[in-house]
Design a protein around this motif. Structure first.
Motif, PDB file in Angstrom:
ATOM      1  N   VAL A  29       7.273  55.448  49.921  1.00 27.26           N
ATOM      2  CA  VAL A  29       6.665  55.823  51.194  1.00 27.26           C
ATOM      3  C   VAL A  29       5.211  56.191  50.942  1.00 27.26           C
ATOM      4  CG1 VAL A  29       6.613  57.616  52.972  1.00 27.26           C
ATOM      5  CG2 VAL A  29       8.777  56.551  52.355  1.00 27.26           C
ATOM      6  N   GLU A  30       4.352  55.767  51.848  1.00 26.38           N
ATOM      7  CA  GLU A  30       2.922  56.030  51.697  1.00 26.38           C
ATOM      8  C   GLU A  30       2.430  56.780  52.924  1.00 26.38           C
ATOM      9  OE1 GLU A  30      -0.254  52.938  50.167  1.00 26.38           O
ATOM     10  OE2 GLU A  30       0.202  52.635  52.296  1.00 26.38           O
ATOM     11  N   VAL A  31       1.677  57.837  52.712  1.00 28.55           N
ATOM     12  CA  VAL A  31       1.158  58.612  53.842  1.00 28.55           C
ATOM     13  C   VAL A  31      -0.077  57.913  54.381  1.00 28.55           C
ATOM     14  CG1 VAL A  31       0.176  60.822  54.557  1.00 28.55           C
ATOM     15  CG2 VAL A  31       2.071  60.751  52.935  1.00 28.55           C
ATOM     16  N   THR A  32      -0.100  57.701  55.697  1.00 22.74           N
ATOM     17  CA  THR A  32      -1.255  57.043  56.291  1.00 22.74           C
ATOM     18  C   THR A  32      -2.168  58.067  56.958  1.00 22.74           C
ATOM     19  OG1 THR A  32       0.109  56.621  58.227  1.00 22.74           O
ATOM     20  CG2 THR A  32      -0.147  54.824  56.663  1.00 22.74           C
ATOM     21  N   GLU A  33      -1.588  59.177  57.382  1.00 28.92           N
ATOM     22  CA  GLU A  33      -2.375  60.159  58.109  1.00 28.92           C
ATOM     23  C   GLU A  33      -1.684  61.512  58.018  1.00 28.92           C
ATOM     24  OE1 GLU A  33      -3.275  58.550  62.006  1.00 28.92           O
ATOM     25  OE2 GLU A  33      -3.889  60.559  62.653  1.00 28.92           O
ATOM     26  N   ALA A  34      -2.462  62.564  57.893  1.00 27.96           N
ATOM     27  CA  ALA A  34      -1.887  63.906  57.912  1.00 27.96           C
ATOM     28  C   ALA A  34      -2.846  64.813  58.634  1.00 27.96           C
ATOM     29  CB  ALA A  34      -1.655  64.411  56.486  1.00 27.96           C
ATOM     30  N   THR A  59       1.486  67.614  60.599  1.00 26.49           N
ATOM     31  CA  THR A  59       2.114  66.353  60.990  1.00 26.49           C
ATOM     32  C   THR A  59       1.718  65.280  59.983  1.00 26.49           C
ATOM     33  OG1 THR A  59       1.993  66.982  63.293  1.00 26.49           O
ATOM     34  CG2 THR A  59       2.349  64.666  62.834  1.00 26.49           C
ATOM     35  N   VAL A  60       2.710  64.550  59.516  1.00 24.10           N
ATOM     36  CA  VAL A  60       2.456  63.512  58.512  1.00 24.10           C
ATOM     37  C   VAL A  60       2.936  62.181  59.059  1.00 24.10           C
ATOM     38  CG1 VAL A  60       3.072  62.671  56.219  1.00 24.10           C
ATOM     39  CG2 VAL A  60       2.641  65.107  56.563  1.00 24.10           C
TER      40      VAL A  60
END
Ligand SMILES: [Zn+2]
Length: 448
Positions: A8-13, A22-23
């Protein structure tokens, strides 16, 4: 990287106005079709899921995981569309795998109840219990390693239930349920297993389930002075020696001294003892061991008991207790050297002889009879030094577990929870979820 979820890759936090984090994340695992194993490139639909995840730095995270629904490229594949697979969030799961693992570890390793773990993780009891069951059964399904010293003890399951008979008005017992437990006394395996019921057949049933090699390895079995366990052991482990727990032998002797003192008091005064009676004043001193009495206390006992013929009976019972303890004190833990069987039997004979000389005291005859019936088992206990102390302490843990749960409805769940609690000390705690993150980061640093 900080989020630390495989595939899983975080695109925005971002931090919301109310302080919540919020992630937004997406899946990086190649979309492999479950039907034909070909990698698909064609996106059918985007779906935003909200799986429940572990807390980060003590705060809840709002996780928005965008999953793609892919169209299969395979020519003769029956699958038309499929959702991207993510190892931590399998299709149709609303709780991440690591949150379930964390909750299960809280129950297995830290010993809190599934209800508490569920409250803490913000998920339901069945979810936590399911994860716990999976983790626990993996550990418990392994068959126990050979045990040289086996302990057997029992504890009550719940409380006995009674029903009043409408005709006679008498109470009839409906249920009185017990668990018989098997313990590893010499090694560190803790509680080996449990069986419901408390008859010789129930006990033998568990022993019969073990492999012949495992049964052959058992040398000494420690039990309380309980004929049920003795007969089960003789049936299933005929080559093993039985040792009775010496604590219970002394306890029986102390109880006998008390019985004689109470009867003597009744014969002198025609009532039960009360403060002011010389015999009543020494009742606690009589429970003590001779070596723990000061000369003044010893003087006090002799003085009080010498005053009347009835008091002398209590003195005789007290001496009988000390003579019995003389035999038990030959064990290596007290003397520092291994005793020989002859010595132990000689001292037991001195005890029998003392009881026989005072046959006018019925309680002493009963005590001597009981000791004679268990003589071989007592001698084994003195010679081998095997005690059921470990079993008693683990039994305490078992009862504590039932109290934490406010009682168990399901006996299988009870056995699972109790066994996990009683083997906790020997298991390595499972790695906390954060350590995976750290390891991944370190690897990445090395590579980059
Ligand atoms: Zn396919």
């Amino acid at each position: 990287m900080l989020f630390g979820m495989d595939g899983v890759e975080v695109t925005e936090a971002e931090r919301e106005a109310d302080g919540r984090l919020t992630v937004w994340a997406r899946i990086t695992v190649p979309p492999v079709c479950p039907g034909c194993s070909s990698v698909s490139e064609k996106v059918h639909q985007y779906v935003t899921t909200r799986p429940r995840d572990v807390r980060a730095c003590g705060q809840d995270i709002g996780l928005f995981l965008v999953k793609r629904r892919m169209e299969c490229a395979g020519e003769d594949c029956a699958t038309v569309t499929f959702t991207e697979p993510a190892p931590q969030v399998p299709p149709r799961c609303t709780i991440t795998r690591r949150l379930l693992d964390h909750a299960a570890a809280e129950v297995t390793d830290r010993g809190i109840t599934p209800a508490e773990a569920a409250r803490d993780a913000g998920i339901s009891w069945p979810s936590v219990h399911g994860a716990f069951r999976q983790a626990a059964d993996q550990v418990l399904d392994e068959s126990p390693a050979p045990v040289a010293h086996l302990g057997i003890d029992e504890h009550r399951r719940g409380r006995p239930r009674w029903r009043q008979d409408s005709d006679t008005g008498e109470y009839v017992q409906l249920a009185d349920r017990w668990h018989v437990c098997f313990y590893d006394l010499g090694g560190n395996q803790g509680l080996l297993g449990q069986v419901e019921g408390r008859t010789a057949d129930d006990t033998a049933y568990w022993l019969a389930g073990a492999t012949p090699a495992w049964r052959d390895a058992v040398q000494v079995v420690a039990i309380d002075m309980c004929t049920i366990f003795a007969s089960a052991v003789r049936r299933m482990l005929p080559h093993a020696a039985i040792a009775v727990d010496l604590f219970h032998v002394v306890q029986l002797a102390v109880k006998t001294v008390g019985d004689v003192r109470r009867r003597a008091t009744r014969e002198i005064y025609g009532r039960r003892g009360k403060a002011g009676d010389p015999e009543y004043g020494i009742k606690h001193l009589l429970n003590r061991n001779l070596e723990n009495l000061s000369p003044e206390q010893f003087e006090k006992i002799i003085e009080a008991l010498d005053a009347s013929a009835e008091g002398q009976q209590a003195a005789i019972a007290w001496i009988a207790k000390e003579k019995l303890r003389d035999a038990l004190n030959l064990r290596a833990r007290v003397t520092g050297s291994t005793p020989c069987e002859r010595q132990v039997r000689d001292r037991l004979f001195t005890f029998y002889d003392w009881c026989a000389q005072h046959e006018d005291i019925p309680e002493l005859a009963t005590l001597a009879n009981t000791i004679a019936r268990w003589e071989n088992e007592i001698v084994t206990a003195v010679l081998t030094g095997v005690t059921n102390a470990t079993a008693e302490s683990l039994n305490r843990l078992a009862k504590l577990e039932a109290r934490h749960a406010y009682g168990f409805r399901n006996p299988a769940n009870q056995r699972r929870r109790v066994r996990i609690a009683c083997t906790r000390g020997t298991r390595r705690p499972s790695a906390p979820t954060t350590s995976t993150t750290r390891r991944v980061n370190k690897q990445k640093r090395h590579h980059g």
